[in-house]
Design an enzyme around this catalytic site. Structure first.
Site, PDB file in Angstrom:
ATOM      1  N   ILE A  60       0.829  -1.208   0.000  1.00  0.00           N
ATOM      2  CA  ILE A  60       0.000   0.000   0.000  1.00  0.00           C
ATOM      3  C   ILE A  60       0.865   1.260   0.000  1.00  0.00           C
ATOM      4  CG2 ILE A  60      -0.275   0.101   2.540  1.00  0.00           C
ATOM      5  CD1 ILE A  60      -3.005   0.858  -0.058  1.00  0.00           C
ATOM      6  N   VAL A  61       2.007   1.195   0.669  1.00  0.00           N
ATOM      7  CA  VAL A  61       2.841   2.394   0.760  1.00  0.00           C
ATOM      8  C   VAL A  61       3.507   2.692  -0.578  1.00  0.00           C
ATOM      9  CG1 VAL A  61       4.840   3.443   1.889  1.00  0.00           C
ATOM     10  CG2 VAL A  61       3.201   2.121   3.237  1.00  0.00           C
ATOM     11  N   HIS A  94      -2.788  -9.092   3.131  1.00  0.00           N
ATOM     12  CA  HIS A  94      -3.798  -9.723   3.991  1.00  0.00           C
ATOM     13  C   HIS A  94      -4.328  -8.805   5.080  1.00  0.00           C
ATOM     14  CE1 HIS A  94      -0.467 -10.032   6.651  1.00  0.00           C
ATOM     15  NE2 HIS A  94       0.163 -10.935   5.924  1.00  0.00           N
ATOM     16  N   VAL A 220      14.921  -7.051  -5.270  1.00  0.00           N
ATOM     17  CA  VAL A 220      16.044  -6.142  -5.052  1.00  0.00           C
ATOM     18  C   VAL A 220      17.107  -6.863  -4.231  1.00  0.00           C
ATOM     19  CG1 VAL A 220      16.763  -3.993  -3.925  1.00  0.00           C
ATOM     20  CG2 VAL A 220      14.616  -4.085  -5.223  1.00  0.00           C
ATOM     21  N   HIS A 271       1.049 -11.363  14.106  1.00  0.00           N
ATOM     22  CA  HIS A 271      -0.166 -10.977  14.839  1.00  0.00           C
ATOM     23  C   HIS A 271      -1.284 -11.843  14.281  1.00  0.00           C
ATOM     24  CE1 HIS A 271      -3.735  -8.424  15.187  1.00  0.00           C
ATOM     25  NE2 HIS A 271      -3.664  -8.133  13.916  1.00  0.00           N
ATOM     26  N   TYR A 302      -9.829  -7.135  18.098  1.00  0.00           N
ATOM     27  CA  TYR A 302     -10.672  -6.304  17.231  1.00  0.00           C
ATOM     28  C   TYR A 302     -11.460  -7.199  16.286  1.00  0.00           C
ATOM     29  CZ  TYR A 302      -6.980  -6.839  13.656  1.00  0.00           C
ATOM     30  OH  TYR A 302      -6.075  -7.342  12.763  1.00  0.00           O
ATOM     31  N   VAL A 403       4.512   1.480   8.367  1.00  0.00           N
ATOM     32  CA  VAL A 403       3.323   2.295   8.118  1.00  0.00           C
ATOM     33  C   VAL A 403       2.097   1.394   8.065  1.00  0.00           C
ATOM     34  CG1 VAL A 403       2.239   3.877   6.494  1.00  0.00           C
ATOM     35  CG2 VAL A 403       4.726   3.893   6.765  1.00  0.00           C
ATOM     36  N   TYR A 579      19.876  32.849  22.322  1.00  0.00           N
ATOM     37  CA  TYR A 579      18.723  31.996  22.059  1.00  0.00           C
ATOM     38  C   TYR A 579      18.291  32.259  20.623  1.00  0.00           C
ATOM     39  CZ  TYR A 579      13.983  30.106  22.340  1.00  0.00           C
ATOM     40  OH  TYR A 579      12.840  29.383  22.114  1.00  0.00           O
ATOM     41  N   ASP A 592      14.519  25.146  18.575  1.00  0.00           N
ATOM     42  CA  ASP A 592      15.070  26.338  19.216  1.00  0.00           C
ATOM     43  C   ASP A 592      16.353  25.944  19.919  1.00  0.00           C
ATOM     44  OD1 ASP A 592      13.807  24.931  21.295  1.00  0.00           O
ATOM     45  OD2 ASP A 592      13.109  26.731  22.303  1.00  0.00           O
ATOM     46  N   TYR A 691      28.785  22.787  32.660  1.00  0.00           N
ATOM     47  CA  TYR A 691      29.149  21.642  31.818  1.00  0.00           C
ATOM     48  C   TYR A 691      30.550  21.163  32.136  1.00  0.00           C
ATOM     49  CZ  TYR A 691      25.289  23.303  28.904  1.00  0.00           C
ATOM     50  OH  TYR A 691      24.068  23.696  28.441  1.00  0.00           O
TER      51      TYR A 691
END
Ligand code: FAD
Ligand code: THG
Length: 859
Positions: A60-61, A94, A220, A271, A302, A403, A579, A592, A691
């Site tokens: 899917i990705v 699946h 690959v 799973h 689920y 993902v 800063y 920052d 430090y």
């Protein structure tokens, strides 16, 4: 407008594809699809435009990414897939496709929202790719019901429609439920079922129509590189030259990563998913599913309908790790009797206890049994978030891994934007592949954390709840003393971080009455934090700041480099601390920093996440050297009105206000310990960050402790720290603001010097309209209530924004909550924060909430 120009050779215009779509081959050239289906991409191709992109994996990705890239005009896209299309045998082949969008993570919720939106518009041969059946999460314990209220809060914060419903309503939504087991539910009507394979197919077709090609049965075997850039992908059928390579190989990510010399910190785990035989109660059903997708988190289960059958997934079993290097190839898997490489044989012994739980919830299942089941493999990362972005080690090599189907379209859009525009429009810092420390990338760490993520998938997790193992991993040199002082540790970035010290409990006696806390906000909290905060405001406290990331930036080009990379004026004499902000090209706040100029060509940078180091390294010219010195050094914050009285006697150098000004740095010795002292304070009190090197850390701590004994010095933890910094209004990057926000929206305009000359992001800031939203401080009206962060905020009875961070302000006697809210809310404006379903009244406050005259720091 690329933010990392050297990493994105965006050759505009046409780029002749390699041999018109034919890879260089040592042997016979590419095979066309003998076994796979023909796709429009098979035929003669017109030359693609944009750089040459190779995507590894057509799950899917990979398919979504090809769609998003080609939609943006990058059409020279080749997707290589080892298995046969259209169901190549990865996790997507699946996935039962449940899409619950609600998450504590705004980023994930937004990814999921886009997946629903996109899949809702896709169909294949008239079959829709998304079924909007809704979602229903059940509570069978009071604790879970409370958690569902919290989840409803996240949903409201991120704009997801949902409501807490009664047990009777749950029964109406799911007639097979035994209502007596259920206390209530969280119903999200716009969630539903994704047809993962169809959605992959639809996106593949669209991408192919724009010129992408999908080559299945291409395994690959290597990644080619030259001079730190990726140049091609080696397969069993030849080499594919590439300017960009994206590994969308799912749980095979570590295998591809190894070919590229890149760590891919994910652990595949199996799973269980099973389907029942037909239920007589569902006889005659024709639709694939009509009832909401169902979660029974109290039992790690689920459910979804498959017409007249029920599909059940379980996270209740022991973790079943899979070695990605040992997963059989497609044909081999078939020969071994597996359905596909990503589905291991069902283990009934792991299923048995869950079946009893299923029967309790859905008694009708007693009339049927499991017909088929398998142990399906997918990816778990140490923190449960995806792995996205371009690796710095190998430019042009990207990851889009770990993902879920749920987040796939959103992830693909973000990665495509990142590749094409140089940055994603969403805030993806939680998914950035650079976020893990080196110590968090060992195979053993990844394995342990992955297994725990699996076990905790549906647990009620407190926002402060640390992972259990492996701990302790990183400790500061003060660890032994911290333990002696009864530190209560939580973990962050692999570090053990004291949140308070039990030996300070005696100090709580003089505090007076603290408001009673609810059970949830009392977790990982102690009244001792209030005592430590008070000791900091009234006397002096030692804070372990060792986990604060420190970078050393040196070289003849260091000043010019830091000046170009950040917003504030750094052209000051050695000894100055500034800063300043790291912006991306579009003006978003990437971080920052404090920048201390220790010598003309030597700077120490106080930074936030590992992404800061990555970002600076990517941009650094050759005459600048950047080193992360965090691990070899340590830091103590000595803060409070008596800080000077503590430190001055230890040194001959002048630590008076005149002799050592605010935001200045000095090298000195404290006792026998050489230190770099910086006069600044995230807690808003007089004092220094001190430090030294790790070897001398313990000596430094003991020296300070001894010197402070008569002054009543205490060790103080992060719980007090967080309270004090919020009272002072100091933002925490990643929580309060991210690259989604401009400095002006975040209230950090004071750190931007538009007139100093060019810097990254400046141009974008020039064209900005007045901010429409602002990071806004709220004070809760009732001194006895607290919120924790990420709660929705209502103004005038309507959702208006969400809380970023919050903490009780012990000095103010109120809970402080910072929230993203529409700009222009005047101080005094009333608001409500939704906490566990209750609307807690709060009022917009004026910044800074504490010590506006800065009399405590500048003296
Ligand atoms: P994959 O689909 O695995 O695709 C990766 C592809 O890369 C594979 O096709 C593989 O063959 C290919 N590849 C790997 N190595 C190579 C190589 N060397 N050469 C060429 N190609 C290669 N998610 C949800 O959102 N909702 C759910 O309800 C849900 N339920 C699930 C239930 C089960 C039982 C399982 C196992 C997973 C579930 N998931 C669910 C998770 C979801 O399926 C995955 O996270 C998602 O499908 C991953 O997609 P992908 O494209 O990254 O990976
Ligand atoms: N110490 C050091 N470096 C850091 C932090 C730190 N880098 C990362 C992060 N923390 C940066 N965050 C802040 C936030 C506020 C301040 C310092 C670091 C601060 N601000 C003052 C203010 O806003 O009034 C001063 C600003 C100014 O004078 O420009 O002190 O904790 N070393």
């Amino acid at each position: 407008m690329s933010s990392t120009p050297e990493s994105h050779p965006r050759t505009p215009g046409n780029h002749p594809p390699a041999d018109q779509g034919h890879p260089r081959t040592a042997d016979s050239g590419p095979r066309t699809h003998e076994s796979g289906p023909r796709t429009p991409g098979d035929g003669p191709r017109t030359p693609g435009s944009g750089p040459r992109v190779v995507v590894i994996g057509a799950g899917i990705v990979g398919c979504s990414l090809a769609d998003e890239l080609t939609a943006r005009g990058w059409t020279d896209v080749t997707v290589l897939e080892q298995g046969p299309l259209p169901a190549p045998g990865g996790s997507t082949s699946h996935a039962p496709g449940l899409v619950f969008r609600t998450s504590p993570s705004k980023t994930l919720a937004e990814f999921a929202a886009y997946t629903v939106e996109k899949f809702s518009s896709l169909e294949v041969d008239g079959v829709p790719c998304f079924l909007p059946v809704g979602g229903l999460e059940l509570a069978t314990t009071p604790e879970r019901l409370a958690d569902l209220h919290r989840r409803a809060g996240y949903a409201a914060s991120w704009g997801i429609r949902g409501e807490i419903v009664s047990a009777a309503r749950c029964k109406e939504l799911w007639p097979l439920l035994d209502e007596s087991v259920v206390l209530g539910g969280f119903h999200t009507p716009d969630d539903g079922l994704a047809h993962a394979l169809l959605a992959a197919r639809a996106q593949l077709d669209r991408a192919a129509a724009r010129g992408a090609r999908f080559l299945d049965r291409h395994t690959v075997t290597g990644i080619e590189q030259q001079g730190g850039r990726v140049t091609g992908v080696v397969t069993d059928r030849g080499v594919f030259p590439a300017d960009h390579v994206v590994s969308a190989a799912g749980f095979w990510g570590p295998v591809i990563g190894r070919m590229a010399g890149v760590d891919v910190p994910l652990q595949p785990l199996a799973h269980q998913y099973a389907r029942t035989r037909p239920l007589s109660e569902l006889a005659g059903a024709t639709a694939e599913a009509t009832r909401p997708i169902l979660r029974f988190q109290d039992r790690d289960l689920y459910f979804r309908e498959h017409t007249d059958r029920i599909g059940i997934g379980s996270y209740a079993h022991r973790p079943l790790p899979v070695d990605p290097f040992a997963v059989p190839a497609y044909e081999e898997a078939r020969a071994q009797g597996m359905d596909m490489p990503s589905s291991c044989p069902f283990t009934p012994e792991d299923w048995a206890p869950s079946w009893q739980d299923c029967l309790r919830l859905l008694p009708a299942l007693g009339g049927t049994e499991i017909e088929t089941g398998f142990n399906g493999v997918f990816s778990f990362t140490p923190d449960g978030m995806p792995l996205l972005g371009e690796t710095r080690r190998l430019r042009g090599f990207w990851l889009a891994e770990a993902v879920w189907v749920t987040h796939s379209a959103g992830v693909a859009r973000a990665v495509a934007e990142w590749m094409v525009d140089g940055r994603p429009s969403a805030d993806v810092h939680e998914c950035d592949l650079t976020r893990f420390e080196e110590a968090q990338r060992s195979p053993s760490y990844v394995r342990e954390r992955g297994a725990q993520q699996f076990a905790e998938v549906y647990d009620v997790l407190h926002p402060l709840q640390p992972m259990e193992q492996p701990r302790p991993l990183r400790v500061s040199p003060f660890y032994a003393r911290q333990r002696e002082l009864g530190a209560f540790f939580l973990e962050g970035g692999g570090w053990e971080r004291p949140h308070w010290y039990e030996t300070n409990a005696a100090l709580t006696d003089s505090l007076g009455d603290l408001p009673e806390r609810d059970a949830w906000s009392s977790r990982y909290w102690s009244p001792v934090a209030a005592a430590e905060a008070r000791a900091t405001r009234e006397k002096v406290a030692l804070y372990d700041m060792t986990p604060l990331r420190r970078l050393e930036v040196t070289g003849p080009g260091a000043l010019a480099f830091l000046d170009r990379m950040t917003t504030n004026n750094l052209r000051k004499k050695p000894g100055a601390v500034t800063y300043t902000l790291l912006l991306d090209e579009s003006g978003g706040v990437r971080s920052d920093l404090t920048v201390a100029r220790l010598a003309p060509d030597r700077f120490q940078v106080g930074a936030n996440s590992p992404a800061d180091l990555d970002w600076l390294l990517r941009h650094a010219p050759s005459d600048v050297h950047i080193r992360d010195i965090t691990s070899g050094t340590c830091c103590v914050g000595v803060w409070g009105p008596l800080a000077r009285a503590l430190v001055q006697p230890l040194t001959r150098d002048d630590f008076s206000h005149e002799g050592f000004g605010y935001f200045r740095a000095k090298r000195t010795h404290l006792g026998q310990v050489p230190v770099t002292a910086m006069r600044l304070s995230y807690v808003g009190e007089l004092g220094w960050e001190l430090y030294t090197t790790a070897d001398l850390g313990l000596r430094l701590w003991d020296t300070l402790w001894e010197a402070g004994r008569d002054l009543g010095v205490v060790a103080a933890g992060r719980s007090a720290f967080n309270s004090l910094r919020l009272e002072k209004g100091y933002r925490a990057w990643g929580t309060d603001m991210t690259d989604e926000h401009t400095p002006f929206e975040a209230g950090l305009g004071f750190a931007v010097r538009m007139d100093k000359g060019d810097f990254v992001g400046r141009e974008a800031l020039l064209g900005l309209p007045e901010p429409a939203r602002r990071l806004t401080p709220l004070l809760l009206d009732d001194p006895a209530t607290v919120v924790l962060g990420r709660e929705p905020v209502h103004v005038d009875g309507a959702p208006a924004g969400y809380v970023t961070s919050a903490s009780y302000g012990y000095t103010l006697g109120r809970c402080v909550a910072y929230a993203w809210l529409p700009a222009g809310l005047a101080p005094g404006t009333g608001a409500h924060i939704e906490y566990f379903g209750e609307k807690v009244p709060a009022t917009v406050a004026e910044e800074p909430l504490f010590d506006p005259e800065m009399t405590r720091i500048r003296r």
